[in-house]
Structures are given as C-alpha cells and as structure tokens.
Design an enzyme around this catalytic site. Structure first.
Site, short mmCIF file in Angstrom:
data_model
loop_
_atom_site.label_atom_id
_atom_site.label_comp_id
_atom_site.label_asym_id
_atom_site.label_seq_id
_atom_site.Cartn_x
_atom_site.Cartn_y
_atom_site.Cartn_z
CB ALA A 205 -20.57 22.03 7.98
N GLY B 86 -25.27 23.79 5.64
CA GLY B 86 -25.90 23.28 6.85
C GLY B 86 -26.84 24.28 7.50
CD GLU C 206 -27.66 19.97 4.59
OE1 GLU C 206 -27.80 18.87 4.05
OE2 GLU C 206 -26.57 20.35 5.07
CD GLU D 98 -24.00 21.89 1.10
OE1 GLU D 98 -24.49 21.84 2.24
OE2 GLU D 98 -24.62 22.36 0.12
#
Length: 258
Positions: free
Chosen positions: A65, A109, A112, A132
C-alpha cells in the site's frame, strides 16, 4: 482505454499489465483504479483470455500500500475511492486466469494481491512478506484470510506476527508460489504460461476456477453440488463438443469460449 499507473500490452490471447508507480510500485489509489478498470475491460474482451500482472523494473513486484495515502490523521468520512479488498476479491473470483509474475520482491499489499491471483511465479532472488506489524498495523487486504488457507495457520501466523519475509526457496516449499524462476526470466515464463492457458477451453477454465474457489468456502458435500452444477454448464458448451471431435480427428482443438 488509457492508464496512468499501469503499462498495458496486449498479446495474442492475453494481456500484460505492469504496475508502474516508482520507486516501489506502491498500490495507491491510482494503481487500484487502473487495475479495476483493466479487469472490467478485459472481462468484456473475448480476445483476452488471461491477464499477467507484474511490476515495472526487476527489484520490486510491489512494496504494498502507498503509505503516504493513509499515514497521519484523516478527515472523518474521507474514504478511498476504491478499496484494495474489492479489487483483490475481483481478481480471486475473476473468470479468467490471472498470473502474478513476481520479477522482484513483494511486501504487504504486494504479497496480498499475489495471493488473490491464480498463479504466482517468483524470481529466485526475490522475497515475499507481510511486514505490516513492524509499522504497528496489520494486513488488511485479505492477507489474514488467504495466506493461512494457502500455507497453513502456523507458518502464516509466524510471517504476520514477526513480519519476516520468506525467501524464494521457502516460498516454494510452503506452497506460496507455483514456481521459482531465475531472475530476469520471470516475465517470459509468465507469458509462456499465459499463451498456453489462452489456447485452453475458456468455459471449462472459468468453471473449474469457480468450482475450486466456491468449493473451498463450504463443505465437501456442498462442493460436490457446486461441481455438478458447473459441469452441466461446461457440458452444454460448444467447446465440450469441439474438444472430443478434435481429439478423434487428430487435430488441435479450436476453442471459442462458447
């Protein structure tokens, strides 16, 4: 259509989309919106049977992200235009195969989104992780759900609670990726796989993916019912007639996705 954060090239039967958001190929709003648009556009294009998702450059597939978009205080009600979870779920349930060509490392991310893809090819020099927790946050785009289903609860918790990444050999041994490939050859391998899949029967491929994805959400008994239902769809397709006919005539099948 034009994209601002993706470099998109259409090949014979498939499309290659490279995340182009230097320096880390972060999954900001621009990237997510472009990806969502690409998925919608490719769904309507019968000439596109496979999507290859990669990152620009060979150092990073994606670092995750875009922290600049959520760090610090935000005004109340200031919601993002598009949620990462929505895009990733669309990939997971997409009726056409999506290949993650991870020519570089993936974190947060970036990992992910790869988990939502149907195939994951990783460079032998790359790493994969969900770090994270080291920032005081947690995976929020499906990592806590898809990773344990893929590699098991024990190793998934270790990865997420320590934030430590897996190297390519570890990622392969735990079943996180389909294949580890020499650095610099990942995209070529992904294109070869995409070309092969593009020659397959689109209806059968679509229904197989649906049966597997939906079946994993329920019991085996209910999954068998799902399988029977999708088999009926495949059996009624023109491709299901073309395949056996081509076999008997000793020629290559010409699947039309009908």
């Amino acid at each position: 259509m034009s994209y601002t954060k993706l470099v998109v090239e259409k090949e014979d039967g498939y499309v290659v989309a490279a995340i182009n958001h230097p320096p880390a190929n972060a999954l900001g709003q621009g990237v997510l919106m472009d990806l969502n648009a690409l998925l919608d556009e490719s769904l309507e294009d019968p000439e596109i049977r496979v999507i290859v998702l990669t990152g620009s450059g060979e150092k990073l597939f994606s670092a995750g992200a875009d922290i600049t978009e959520f760090a610090g205080d935000k005004p109340k009600g200031n919601k993002p235009k598009i949620e990462g979870n929505d895009v990733f779920s669309k990939i997971e349930n997409y009726p056409k195969p999506v290949i993650a060509a991870m020519q570089g490392s993936a974190y947060g991310g970036g990992t992910e989104i790869s988990l939502a893809c149907h195939f994951r090819l990783l460079a032998d020099t790359a790493k994969v992780g969900l770090p994270e927790v080291k920032l005081g946050i947690m995976p929020g785009w499906g990592g806590t759900q898809r990773l344990p289903r893929l590699i098991g609860k024990t190793k998934a918790l270790e990865m997420m609670l320590t934030g430590d990444p897996l190297n390519s050999a570890e990622a392969l041994s735990f079943g996180l990726v389909n294949k580890v490939i020499p650095a610099g050859q990942v995209l070529a391998e992904a294109k070869a796989l995409a070309a092969r899949l593009a020659q397959g029967a689109p209806v059968a491929i679509r229904e197989i993916m649906k049966a597997v994805t939906k079946g994993l959400e329920t019991t085996t008994e209910e999954g068998i019912k799902i399988e029977k239902a999708v088999c009926a769809v495949v059996d009624a397709s023109a491709d299901a007639t073309e395949g056996p006919r081509a076999f008997l005539e000793k020629r290559k099948a010409n699947f039309q996705g009908k």
